[in-house]
Scaffold this motif. Structure first.
Motif, PDB file in Angstrom:
ATOM      1  N   GLN A 118       0.875  -1.088   0.067  1.00  0.00           N
ATOM      2  CA  GLN A 118       0.048   0.094  -0.140  1.00  0.00           C
ATOM      3  C   GLN A 118       0.965   1.338   0.053  1.00  0.00           C
ATOM      4  OE1 GLN A 118      -2.841   0.103   3.195  1.00  0.00           O
ATOM      5  NE2 GLN A 118      -3.666   2.100   2.630  1.00  0.00           N
ATOM      6  N   ALA A 119       1.900   1.161   0.611  1.00  0.00           N
ATOM      7  CA  ALA A 119       2.767   2.368   0.734  1.00  0.00           C
ATOM      8  C   ALA A 119       3.398   2.694  -0.486  1.00  0.00           C
ATOM      9  CB  ALA A 119       3.886   2.198   1.751  1.00  0.00           C
ATOM     10  N   ILE A 120       3.634   1.644  -1.237  1.00  0.00           N
ATOM     11  CA  ILE A 120       4.235   1.710  -2.540  1.00  0.00           C
ATOM     12  C   ILE A 120       3.214   2.519  -3.529  1.00  0.00           C
ATOM     13  CG2 ILE A 120       5.355   0.654  -4.570  1.00  0.00           C
ATOM     14  CD1 ILE A 120       6.282  -1.395  -2.790  1.00  0.00           C
ATOM     15  N   GLU A 121       1.828   1.915  -3.415  1.00  0.00           N
ATOM     16  CA  GLU A 121       0.952   2.472  -4.401  1.00  0.00           C
ATOM     17  C   GLU A 121       0.790   3.681  -3.974  1.00  0.00           C
ATOM     18  OE1 GLU A 121      -2.152  -0.472  -3.392  1.00  0.00           O
ATOM     19  OE2 GLU A 121      -1.813  -1.661  -5.136  1.00  0.00           O
ATOM     20  N   GLU A 122       0.744   4.265  -2.897  1.00  0.00           N
ATOM     21  CA  GLU A 122       0.522   5.573  -2.498  1.00  0.00           C
ATOM     22  C   GLU A 122       1.574   6.623  -2.620  1.00  0.00           C
ATOM     23  OE1 GLU A 122      -1.063   5.432   1.584  1.00  0.00           O
ATOM     24  OE2 GLU A 122      -2.794   4.309   1.025  1.00  0.00           O
ATOM     25  N   GLY A 123       2.641   6.048  -2.927  1.00  0.00           N
ATOM     26  CA  GLY A 123       3.955   6.689  -3.161  1.00  0.00           C
ATOM     27  C   GLY A 123       4.377   7.258  -1.926  1.00  0.00           C
ATOM     28  N   VAL A 124       4.192   6.478  -0.778  1.00  0.00           N
ATOM     29  CA  VAL A 124       4.767   6.961   0.606  1.00  0.00           C
ATOM     30  C   VAL A 124       6.261   6.828   0.613  1.00  0.00           C
ATOM     31  CG1 VAL A 124       4.954   6.657   2.942  1.00  0.00           C
ATOM     32  CG2 VAL A 124       2.756   6.474   1.577  1.00  0.00           C
ATOM     33  N   VAL A 125       6.751   5.870  -0.102  1.00  0.00           N
ATOM     34  CA  VAL A 125       8.350   5.414  -0.440  1.00  0.00           C
ATOM     35  C   VAL A 125       8.468   4.917  -1.836  1.00  0.00           C
ATOM     36  CG1 VAL A 125       8.734   4.754   2.148  1.00  0.00           C
ATOM     37  CG2 VAL A 125       7.830   2.988   0.327  1.00  0.00           C
ATOM     38  N   LYS A 126       9.648   5.337  -2.025  1.00  0.00           N
ATOM     39  CA  LYS A 126      10.241   4.382  -3.479  1.00  0.00           C
ATOM     40  C   LYS A 126      10.976   3.255  -2.805  1.00  0.00           C
ATOM     41  CE  LYS A 126       9.316   8.291  -6.064  1.00  0.00           C
ATOM     42  NZ  LYS A 126       8.255   8.155  -6.966  1.00  0.00           N
ATOM     43  N   PHE A 127      10.896   2.287  -3.553  1.00  0.00           N
ATOM     44  CA  PHE A 127      11.180   0.992  -2.846  1.00  0.00           C
ATOM     45  C   PHE A 127      12.258   0.397  -3.701  1.00  0.00           C
ATOM     46  CE2 PHE A 127      10.499  -3.966  -3.043  1.00  0.00           C
ATOM     47  CZ  PHE A 127      11.100  -4.063  -1.652  1.00  0.00           C
ATOM     48  N   ILE A 128      13.244  -0.198  -3.017  1.00  0.00           N
ATOM     49  CA  ILE A 128      14.294  -0.877  -3.570  1.00  0.00           C
ATOM     50  C   ILE A 128      14.540  -2.225  -2.737  1.00  0.00           C
ATOM     51  CG2 ILE A 128      16.789  -1.229  -4.473  1.00  0.00           C
ATOM     52  CD1 ILE A 128      17.034   1.890  -4.197  1.00  0.00           C
ATOM     53  N   GLY A 129      14.352  -3.506  -3.238  1.00  0.00           N
ATOM     54  CA  GLY A 129      14.386  -4.768  -2.566  1.00  0.00           C
ATOM     55  C   GLY A 129      15.478  -5.497  -3.273  1.00  0.00           C
ATOM     56  N   SER A 130      16.162  -6.149  -2.316  1.00  0.00           N
ATOM     57  CA  SER A 130      17.342  -7.176  -2.777  1.00  0.00           C
ATOM     58  C   SER A 130      16.851  -8.570  -2.246  1.00  0.00           C
ATOM     59  CB  SER A 130      18.525  -6.785  -2.336  1.00  0.00           C
ATOM     60  OG  SER A 130      18.757  -6.835  -1.023  1.00  0.00           O
ATOM     61  N   THR A 131      17.570  -9.591  -3.272  1.00  0.00           N
ATOM     62  CA  THR A 131      17.060 -10.677  -2.712  1.00  0.00           C
ATOM     63  C   THR A 131      18.007 -11.709  -3.243  1.00  0.00           C
ATOM     64  OG1 THR A 131      15.462 -12.576  -3.027  1.00  0.00           O
ATOM     65  CG2 THR A 131      15.256 -11.029  -4.594  1.00  0.00           C
ATOM     66  N   ASN A 140       5.784 -11.111  -3.968  1.00  0.00           N
ATOM     67  CA  ASN A 140       4.400 -11.024  -4.245  1.00  0.00           C
ATOM     68  C   ASN A 140       4.450 -10.407  -5.847  1.00  0.00           C
ATOM     69  OD1 ASN A 140       3.800 -11.962  -1.936  1.00  0.00           O
ATOM     70  ND2 ASN A 140       2.700 -10.047  -1.179  1.00  0.00           N
ATOM     71  N   ASN A 141       3.676 -10.927  -6.668  1.00  0.00           N
ATOM     72  CA  ASN A 141       3.323 -10.394  -7.972  1.00  0.00           C
ATOM     73  C   ASN A 141       2.879  -8.905  -7.925  1.00  0.00           C
ATOM     74  OD1 ASN A 141       4.275 -12.710  -9.282  1.00  0.00           O
ATOM     75  ND2 ASN A 141       2.007 -13.620  -9.274  1.00  0.00           N
ATOM     76  N   ALA A 142       1.913  -8.537  -6.768  1.00  0.00           N
ATOM     77  CA  ALA A 142       1.795  -7.151  -6.758  1.00  0.00           C
ATOM     78  C   ALA A 142       2.756  -6.338  -6.679  1.00  0.00           C
ATOM     79  CB  ALA A 142       0.718  -7.076  -5.587  1.00  0.00           C
ATOM     80  N   ILE A 143       3.789  -6.688  -5.958  1.00  0.00           N
ATOM     81  CA  ILE A 143       5.024  -5.753  -5.555  1.00  0.00           C
ATOM     82  C   ILE A 143       5.997  -5.747  -6.946  1.00  0.00           C
ATOM     83  CG2 ILE A 143       7.112  -5.481  -4.517  1.00  0.00           C
ATOM     84  CD1 ILE A 143       5.500  -6.537  -1.894  1.00  0.00           C
ATOM     85  N   LEU A 144       6.048  -6.946  -7.728  1.00  0.00           N
ATOM     86  CA  LEU A 144       6.831  -6.966  -8.690  1.00  0.00           C
ATOM     87  C   LEU A 144       6.092  -6.190  -9.895  1.00  0.00           C
ATOM     88  CD1 LEU A 144       7.667 -10.754  -8.983  1.00  0.00           C
ATOM     89  CD2 LEU A 144       9.247  -8.844  -8.601  1.00  0.00           C
ATOM     90  N   SER A 145       4.731  -5.893  -9.921  1.00  0.00           N
ATOM     91  CA  SER A 145       4.125  -5.063 -10.955  1.00  0.00           C
ATOM     92  C   SER A 145       4.295  -3.784 -10.762  1.00  0.00           C
ATOM     93  CB  SER A 145       2.697  -5.573 -11.154  1.00  0.00           C
ATOM     94  OG  SER A 145       1.932  -5.231  -9.899  1.00  0.00           O
ATOM     95  N   ARG A 146       4.737  -3.140  -9.525  1.00  0.00           N
ATOM     96  CA  ARG A 146       4.833  -1.969  -9.088  1.00  0.00           C
ATOM     97  C   ARG A 146       6.072  -1.422  -9.253  1.00  0.00           C
ATOM     98  NH1 ARG A 146       0.395  -4.189  -7.642  1.00  0.00           N
ATOM     99  NH2 ARG A 146      -1.729  -2.969  -7.284  1.00  0.00           N
ATOM    100  N   VAL A 147       7.202  -2.249  -9.345  1.00  0.00           N
ATOM    101  CA  VAL A 147       8.471  -1.815  -9.331  1.00  0.00           C
ATOM    102  C   VAL A 147       8.822  -1.497 -10.984  1.00  0.00           C
ATOM    103  CG1 VAL A 147       9.292  -2.707  -7.170  1.00  0.00           C
ATOM    104  CG2 VAL A 147       9.693  -3.971  -9.420  1.00  0.00           C
ATOM    105  N   ARG A 148       9.772  -0.696 -11.040  1.00  0.00           N
ATOM    106  CA  ARG A 148      10.158  -0.189 -12.587  1.00  0.00           C
ATOM    107  C   ARG A 148      10.879  -1.491 -13.232  1.00  0.00           C
ATOM    108  NH1 ARG A 148       8.431   2.958 -16.025  1.00  0.00           N
ATOM    109  NH2 ARG A 148       8.594   4.775 -14.345  1.00  0.00           N
ATOM    110  N   SER A 149      11.734  -2.176 -12.635  1.00  0.00           N
ATOM    111  CA  SER A 149      12.589  -3.138 -13.192  1.00  0.00           C
ATOM    112  C   SER A 149      13.098  -4.336 -11.933  1.00  0.00           C
ATOM    113  CB  SER A 149      13.811  -2.658 -13.911  1.00  0.00           C
ATOM    114  OG  SER A 149      13.503  -1.675 -14.861  1.00  0.00           O
TER     115      SER A 149
END
Length: 421
Positions: A118-131, A140-149
């Motif tokens: 929800q925070a990513i969708e609302e623009g509260v934060v820009k997100f960088i995840g590492s794995t 989650n596919n929902a998170i993947l669909s909301r990151v640029r690359s």
């Protein structure tokens, strides 16, 4: 004491080493950082390849506020506290851009990942995840669909590791430059090879050696001791390459006994799995080829198994790969074919792709005459005669792939020769 790998983290984007397949001057990622248009991303790859370092450099370049969490130790409570602070900064009077970096994000369960969504969708934060896990399975596919690359980080090449180590040796401010250390020939290369593409392991091993050595010269023996492995394979590079050459030629010559002999000598000399494994995989493709097409898959599986289990048991899958290659029928027709095609590109003026083979997936292609006359082979039972090579090569009846009668390749040759002329 701060580890050498921490001290030597690059301080600017231009100092970052590695991942040249997506980060270089003029690349879209590089420009997005410099132009301050970088949004969000997932960094995926092995440890020690620069994921955390690049995330920190990006935030520094963006001049943004920054939070960092490690999913192995932080849970939903810590995440919610950070998101509340970020909301105040993003939508408050300051209107600050806030980045959240979550290391090992795959460790979070679905509920924890949903708290971030929800925070990513609302623009509260820009997100960088590492794995270190494949994000398409672990995030989650929902998170993947909301990151640029999603950027896949590769293990550092030995050459890049050597450059990183040499920089640490020379750096007076953050590295070991003040100690005026030097290296025995081959020591840095040996350390690089044995670090398996992990810059953190390489740097911290170098730091351990420097902190505990007597004298000013880093030797092969010191590197072997620090890595808890022998050094005989690296004592004389001539012997090293002679053994690898003898192994490959024995494999090509279909002598499994000689292949096992030279493999045993390489193992006894403490050659690492990757050095031997690369040679085996090349042989499977170059020397066996289409005579037994499955060979390259089996050999790759053996090498991967050897990497996973390590020595001494790694000798078994490596031996299986060597015996298989040596015992297979041989054909270098694929290797010779691609080399001939590349040679023509370098030495001849080659005509354009025939119009009937060109892409037609855009408006106006048919008006230009592109794709007209193309025959779809499946509409003719799987094969129909038509021109595929550029005009000059077609008229010259150019042949690159010249199949042999060896092994399975004989059946492919029979099929190709039986096609209507």
């Amino acid at each position: 004491m701060i580890p050498l790998s921490t001290r030597m983290r690059p301080e600017t984007l231009d100092d970052f080493t590695g991942q040249e397949h997506f980060l270089y001057k003029g690349s879209l990622l590089y420009n997005s950082i410099k132009n301050k248009t970088f949004e969000s991303a997932i960094f995926f790859g092995p440890s020690g390849t620069g994921k955390t370092t690049l995330a920190r450099l990006i935030v520094r370049e963006m001049e943004a506020d920054y939070y960092e969490l490690n999913a192995t130790t932080a849970g939903t409570k810590e995440l919610k506290e950070i998101l509340e602070e970020a909301r105040m900064k993003t939508f408050g009077l300051l209107k600050k851009t806030v980045y959240l970096y979550v290391d090992e994000v795959h460790r979070w369960n679905k509920l924890q990942q949903d708290s971030l969504l929800q925070a990513i969708e609302e623009g509260v934060v820009k997100f960088i995840g590492s794995t270190t896990e494949n994000p398409y399975f672990s995030i989650n596919n929902a998170i993947l669909s909301r990151v640029r690359s999603v950027y896949e980080f590769k293990r550092h090449s030995d050459g890049n590791i050597v450059r990183i180590l040499e920089n640490a040796l020379k750096n007076d401010e953050r590295g070991l430059g003040a100690r005026k250390l030097s290296c025995e020939p081959g020591a840095m290369k040996m350390l690089a090879e044995r670090s398996s593409g992990d810059a953190r392991v390489a740097l911290d091993t170098l730091g351990f050696i420097a902190d505990n050595m007597e004298g000013k010269i880093i030797t092969l023996q010191m590197v072997g001791e620090a890595m808890q492995r022998q050094t005989s394979f690296y004592d004389r590079s001539e012997d090293k390459y002679n053994l690898l050459s003898a192994l490959q030629k024995s494999l090509r010559g279909s002598d499994p006994d000689a292949a096992l002999h030279y493999l045993a000598r390489l193992i006894a000399a403490d050659a690492d799995v990757l050095t031997v494994g690369r040679r085996l995989m090349v042989c499977a493709a170059e020397d066996v080829g289409m005579a037994y097409p499955q060979c390259v898959n089996i050999v790759t599986g053996c090498v991967q198994a050897a990497q996973m289990i390590g020595f001494p048991e790694a000798r078994i899958p490596l031996a299986q790969a060597a015996v298989l290659i040596a015992s297979c029928p041989k054909s270098n027709a694929c290797s010779a074919g691609i080399d001939a095609a590349l040679s023509d590109l370098q030495t001849k003026r080659i005509d354009d792709v025939p119009d009937h083979l060109k892409d037609t997936h855009y408006e106006g292609a048919k008006k230009r005459g592109l794709g007209v006359g193309y025959k779809y082979p499946h509409a003719f039972g799987g094969y129909v005669k038509q021109q595929y090579l550029p005009d000059d090569l077609y008229k010259a009846n150019t042949k690159y792939y010249l199949p042999t009668e060896n092994g399975a390749e004989g059946s492919f040759k029979k099929f190709l020769e039986g096609l209507p002329k």
